[in-house]
Design an enzyme around this catalytic site. Structure first.
Site, PDB file in Angstrom:
ATOM      1  N   TYR A 111     -68.857 -21.501  64.682  1.00  0.00           N
ATOM      2  CA  TYR A 111     -69.729 -20.337  64.923  1.00  0.00           C
ATOM      3  C   TYR A 111     -71.039 -20.794  65.576  1.00  0.00           C
ATOM      4  O   TYR A 111     -71.544 -20.171  66.512  1.00  0.00           O
ATOM      5  CB  TYR A 111     -69.997 -19.602  63.599  1.00  0.00           C
ATOM      6  CG  TYR A 111     -71.253 -18.757  63.608  1.00  0.00           C
ATOM      7  CD1 TYR A 111     -71.325 -17.593  64.366  1.00  0.00           C
ATOM      8  CD2 TYR A 111     -72.385 -19.139  62.871  1.00  0.00           C
ATOM      9  CE1 TYR A 111     -72.496 -16.827  64.392  1.00  0.00           C
ATOM     10  CE2 TYR A 111     -73.547 -18.383  62.891  1.00  0.00           C
ATOM     11  CZ  TYR A 111     -73.600 -17.233  63.654  1.00  0.00           C
ATOM     12  OH  TYR A 111     -74.755 -16.495  63.688  1.00  0.00           O
TER      13      TYR A 111
ATOM     14  N   SER B 183     -84.741 -15.004  62.932  1.00  0.00           N
ATOM     15  CA  SER B 183     -83.765 -14.012  63.390  1.00  0.00           C
ATOM     16  C   SER B 183     -83.808 -12.762  62.510  1.00  0.00           C
ATOM     17  O   SER B 183     -83.975 -12.852  61.288  1.00  0.00           O
ATOM     18  CB  SER B 183     -82.357 -14.612  63.339  1.00  0.00           C
ATOM     19  OG  SER B 183     -81.395 -13.586  63.537  1.00  0.00           O
TER      20      SER B 183
ATOM     21  N   GLN C 186     -87.722 -11.958  65.420  1.00  0.00           N
ATOM     22  CA  GLN C 186     -86.810 -11.498  66.476  1.00  0.00           C
ATOM     23  C   GLN C 186     -86.128 -10.217  66.020  1.00  0.00           C
ATOM     24  O   GLN C 186     -85.564 -10.147  64.932  1.00  0.00           O
ATOM     25  CB  GLN C 186     -85.780 -12.577  66.787  1.00  0.00           C
ATOM     26  CG  GLN C 186     -84.746 -12.166  67.819  1.00  0.00           C
ATOM     27  CD  GLN C 186     -83.483 -11.603  67.188  1.00  0.00           C
ATOM     28  OE1 GLN C 186     -83.041 -12.112  66.157  1.00  0.00           O
ATOM     29  NE2 GLN C 186     -82.918 -10.561  67.762  1.00  0.00           N
TER      30      GLN C 186
ATOM     31  N   TYR D 192     -83.444  -6.916  66.754  1.00  0.00           N
ATOM     32  CA  TYR D 192     -82.405  -6.177  67.467  1.00  0.00           C
ATOM     33  C   TYR D 192     -82.665  -4.692  67.242  1.00  0.00           C
ATOM     34  O   TYR D 192     -83.119  -4.307  66.153  1.00  0.00           O
ATOM     35  CB  TYR D 192     -81.019  -6.538  66.925  1.00  0.00           C
ATOM     36  CG  TYR D 192     -80.502  -7.887  67.377  1.00  0.00           C
ATOM     37  CD1 TYR D 192     -80.260  -8.140  68.722  1.00  0.00           C
ATOM     38  CD2 TYR D 192     -80.236  -8.906  66.454  1.00  0.00           C
ATOM     39  CE1 TYR D 192     -79.765  -9.380  69.139  1.00  0.00           C
ATOM     40  CE2 TYR D 192     -79.744 -10.141  66.866  1.00  0.00           C
ATOM     41  CZ  TYR D 192     -79.513 -10.367  68.214  1.00  0.00           C
ATOM     42  OH  TYR D 192     -79.026 -11.580  68.621  1.00  0.00           O
TER      43      TYR D 192
ATOM     44  N   THR E  95     -84.697  -9.063  71.459  1.00  0.00           N
ATOM     45  CA  THR E  95     -83.576  -9.662  72.197  1.00  0.00           C
ATOM     46  C   THR E  95     -82.802  -8.563  72.923  1.00  0.00           C
ATOM     47  O   THR E  95     -82.397  -7.571  72.320  1.00  0.00           O
ATOM     48  CB  THR E  95     -82.664 -10.427  71.224  1.00  0.00           C
ATOM     49  OG1 THR E  95     -83.445 -11.485  70.647  1.00  0.00           O
ATOM     50  CG2 THR E  95     -81.461 -11.022  71.924  1.00  0.00           C
TER      51      THR E  95
ATOM     52  N   ARG F 267     -65.823 -14.884  71.556  1.00  0.00           N
ATOM     53  CA  ARG F 267     -66.101 -16.317  71.369  1.00  0.00           C
ATOM     54  C   ARG F 267     -64.802 -16.871  70.833  1.00  0.00           C
ATOM     55  O   ARG F 267     -64.416 -16.582  69.688  1.00  0.00           O
ATOM     56  CB  ARG F 267     -67.285 -16.515  70.432  1.00  0.00           C
ATOM     57  CG  ARG F 267     -68.567 -15.984  71.067  1.00  0.00           C
ATOM     58  CD  ARG F 267     -69.763 -15.999  70.158  1.00  0.00           C
ATOM     59  NE  ARG F 267     -70.881 -15.267  70.764  1.00  0.00           N
ATOM     60  CZ  ARG F 267     -71.866 -14.682  70.086  1.00  0.00           C
ATOM     61  NH1 ARG F 267     -71.896 -14.764  68.768  1.00  0.00           N
ATOM     62  NH2 ARG F 267     -72.833 -14.044  70.708  1.00  0.00           N
TER      63      ARG F 267
ATOM     64  N   HIS G 143     -78.775 -16.917  75.903  1.00  0.00           N
ATOM     65  CA  HIS G 143     -78.367 -16.826  74.492  1.00  0.00           C
ATOM     66  C   HIS G 143     -77.525 -18.056  74.098  1.00  0.00           C
ATOM     67  O   HIS G 143     -76.553 -17.960  73.352  1.00  0.00           O
ATOM     68  CB  HIS G 143     -77.576 -15.531  74.265  1.00  0.00           C
ATOM     69  CG  HIS G 143     -77.746 -14.934  72.887  1.00  0.00           C
ATOM     70  ND1 HIS G 143     -78.605 -13.899  72.625  1.00  0.00           N
ATOM     71  CD2 HIS G 143     -77.165 -15.221  71.704  1.00  0.00           C
ATOM     72  CE1 HIS G 143     -78.538 -13.575  71.348  1.00  0.00           C
ATOM     73  NE2 HIS G 143     -77.673 -14.374  70.757  1.00  0.00           N
TER      74      HIS G 143
HETATM   75  C1  LIG Z   1     -75.344 -19.654  65.772  1.00  0.00           C
HETATM   76  C2  LIG Z   1     -76.333 -18.977  66.663  1.00  0.00           C
HETATM   77  C3  LIG Z   1     -76.867 -17.748  66.281  1.00  0.00           C
HETATM   78  C4  LIG Z   1     -77.802 -17.118  67.102  1.00  0.00           C
HETATM   79  N1  LIG Z   1     -78.380 -15.959  66.670  1.00  0.00           N
HETATM   80  C5  LIG Z   1     -79.339 -15.374  67.419  1.00  0.00           C
HETATM   81  C6  LIG Z   1     -80.027 -14.212  66.936  1.00  0.00           C
HETATM   82  O1  LIG Z   1     -79.798 -13.745  65.823  1.00  0.00           O
HETATM   83  N2  LIG Z   1     -80.960 -13.659  67.757  1.00  0.00           N
HETATM   84  C7  LIG Z   1     -81.253 -14.168  68.998  1.00  0.00           C
HETATM   85  O2  LIG Z   1     -82.103 -13.624  69.701  1.00  0.00           O
HETATM   86  N3  LIG Z   1     -80.643 -15.282  69.447  1.00  0.00           N
HETATM   87  C8  LIG Z   1     -79.717 -15.895  68.693  1.00  0.00           C
HETATM   88  N4  LIG Z   1     -79.120 -17.046  69.135  1.00  0.00           N
HETATM   89  C9  LIG Z   1     -79.553 -17.644  70.409  1.00  0.00           C
HETATM   90  C10 LIG Z   1     -80.729 -18.609  70.189  1.00  0.00           C
HETATM   91  O3  LIG Z   1     -81.885 -17.923  69.806  1.00  0.00           O
HETATM   92  C11 LIG Z   1     -81.054 -19.415  71.462  1.00  0.00           C
HETATM   93  O4  LIG Z   1     -81.236 -18.535  72.532  1.00  0.00           O
HETATM   94  C12 LIG Z   1     -79.987 -20.447  71.815  1.00  0.00           C
HETATM   95  O5  LIG Z   1     -79.417 -21.009  70.654  1.00  0.00           O
HETATM   96  C13 LIG Z   1     -80.585 -21.551  72.664  1.00  0.00           C
HETATM   97  O6  LIG Z   1     -79.626 -22.485  73.034  1.00  0.00           O
HETATM   98  P1  LIG Z   1     -79.396 -23.891  72.268  1.00  0.00           P
HETATM   99  O7  LIG Z   1     -78.641 -23.559  71.036  1.00  0.00           O
HETATM  100  O8  LIG Z   1     -78.599 -24.667  73.248  1.00  0.00           O
HETATM  101  O9  LIG Z   1     -80.744 -24.479  71.983  1.00  0.00           O
HETATM  102  C14 LIG Z   1     -78.186 -17.706  68.331  1.00  0.00           C
HETATM  103  C15 LIG Z   1     -77.664 -18.945  68.687  1.00  0.00           C
HETATM  104  C16 LIG Z   1     -76.750 -19.584  67.867  1.00  0.00           C
HETATM  105  C17 LIG Z   1     -76.244 -20.938  68.272  1.00  0.00           C
END
Ligand SMILES: Cc1cc2nc3c(=O)[nH]c(=O)nc-3n(C[C@H](O)[C@H](O)[C@H](O)COP(=O)(O)O)c2cc1C
Length: 398
Positions: A23, A105, A127, A129, A155, A164, A274
């Site tokens: 995940y 988040s 953050q 939604y 976001t 995914r 993202h």
């Molecule tokens: C497991 C997971 C959950 C995420 N959940 C959110 C979220 O709840 N809200 C959001 O804006 N971005 C979410 N993201 C995106 C991250 O904020 C971010 O943009 C991204 O992880 C950056 O890339 P990196 O993991 O390569 O550093 C999530 C990313 C991952 C890996």
């Protein structure tokens, strides 16, 4: 002690059940965006500057009016508190101790109120939604404000959650309860399973007041029905009117959207795909950085994320005009591996890497890194950075 982000990733893989590791680690469909995030960063290389006498560079910056020891912000990771019983509170504590901000988040396991009690809320962003029921969104904004948080990150890149494939294979999409397969994967990760069974969070706490379900899985199902896929600029205008603090829009990539964000009155944007989890085959935030810095024309703080794994990656972004860099998976892996200490190790790894890179570039401080800009860099793919004679690097930095 975790030596690197990759060490943290491997330790997380050894600690977490497969469905949970995947995940975090996975991306949408072919994972092309995920891979491109790394590729675009490594396609840009440095030209070092010698004999500059910079032994202890100053990495301090201000991001969204907040002083930080260096330009790194922990990105929002939904359900991050499932990765360790220490929960998100361990994450914000590690970040605050290192003098950097965290963006919590909306879908964290611990509530914004609990998190804001654990550290100085000036070091927190929230953050958001946007739900179909705007009363929920309005109430959430009020709670965030009451908790003392003044930076809101909305976001906008998730009107749908694309396939995914790893999650689908693991039965972790549209899941209503744990299956025999999940239990089998948990049996071979007894440490995590025992801790979570006895001390782990069971719900996404920020959603608890809104009757979205009594289990984490019921909440997930409600979220997929109740998140508003139709949000548009008018909704953002509404948020701008309701929220009196700093507003950041996350998930921007096109320079035209950066211009609109500035016109809307946002204080910042996050250039992001993202983490390669949304549009498959998307450009990376880093690739789009220069164009968006030009489009913002000094009106916005520009954060960028996606694939940053080294302190030197931060230096590349700063040299191209970013205000700072966000990381998601790296801290999540650190948390899964070693709790708060693991997150602290990961943050320190980035800081040390940034410092040594600045020394090798002869950049005394972040301003010098920004002023040197593209002079420090060559884009071996030939796209983003025009080559500059090394004589001009000497002129700037000796
Ligand atoms: C497991 C997971 C959950 C995420 N959940 C959110 C979220 O709840 N809200 C959001 O804006 N971005 C979410 N993201 C995106 C991250 O904020 C971010 O943009 C991204 O992880 C950056 O890339 P990196 O993991 O390569 O550093 C999530 C990313 C991952 C890996």
């Amino acid at each position: 002690m975790l030596i690197s982000v990759e060490d943290a990733r491997l330790a997380a893989r050894r600690t977490l059940p497969r469905w949970l590791f995947d995940y975090v680690d996975g991306g949408a469909y072919s994972e092309a965006s995920l891979k491109n995030n790394f590729a675009s960063l490594s396609a840009v290389r440095f030209i070092p500057a010698i004999l500059c006498g910079v032994s202890a560079p100053d990495t301090a910056v201000k991001i969204l009016e907040t002083h930080q020891t260096f330009p790194l912000v922990l990105a929002p990771v939904g359900m991050g508190g499932l990765l360790s019983v220490e929960g998100e509170v361990a994450v914000v504590r590690a970040a605050a101790a290192a003098g950097i901000q965290t963006c919590l988040s909306h879908f964290s396991i611990q509530s914004i109120e609990d998190i804001a009690r654990a550290v100085d809320p000036a070091l927190l962003m929230f953050q958001l939604y946007i739900f179909r029921d705007r009363a929920i969104t309005r109430d959430t904004l009020q709670r965030v404000w009451n908790a003392g948080v003044r930076t809101l990150v909305v976001t906008v890149d998730t009107p749908v959650t694309p396939m995914r494939e790893r999650d689908a294979r693991n039965g972790f999409r549209s899941i209503s309860k744990l299956s025999f397969r999940h239990f089998t994967q948990m049996m071979i990760r007894p440490g995590w399973t025992w801790n979570m069974a006895h001390k782990g969070g069971r719900l996404m706490a920020n959603l608890e007041p809104y009757g979205m379900g009594k289990t984490f899985f019921a909440q997930s199902a409600t979220i997929s029905r109740e998140l508003d896929p139709t949000i548009n600029w008018l909704d953002l205008k509404w948020i701008r009117e309701v929220w009196k603090g700093r507003l950041v829009i996350k998930g921007v990539l096109h320079p035209e959207d950066t211009r609109r964000s500035a016109e809307l009155g946002a204080e910042g944007i996050v250039l992001s795909n993202h983490g390669g989890r949304q549009l498959d085959g998307a450009v990376s935030g880093f690739e789009m950085l220069s164009e968006n810095v030009q489009a913002a024309n000094g009106r916005l703080d520009i954060l960028v994320d996606g694939g940053f794994r080294y302190g030197s990656d931060i230096a590349k972004a700063m040299a191209l005009g970013a205000s700072g860099v966000m990381i998601g998976r790296p801290w999540a892996f650190g948390l899964a591996a070693e709790g708060q200490k693991g997150v602290a190790d990961v943050i320190d790894y980035f800081h040390q890497g940034l410092r040594s890179t600045m020394t090798l570039l002869g950049a005394r401080d972040i301003a010098a890194l920004r002023e040197g800009g593209k002079d420090f860099l060559r884009d071996v793919s030939g796209a983003a950075c025009e080559p500059v004679p090394s004589s001009s690097i000497m002129k700037e930095h000796v």
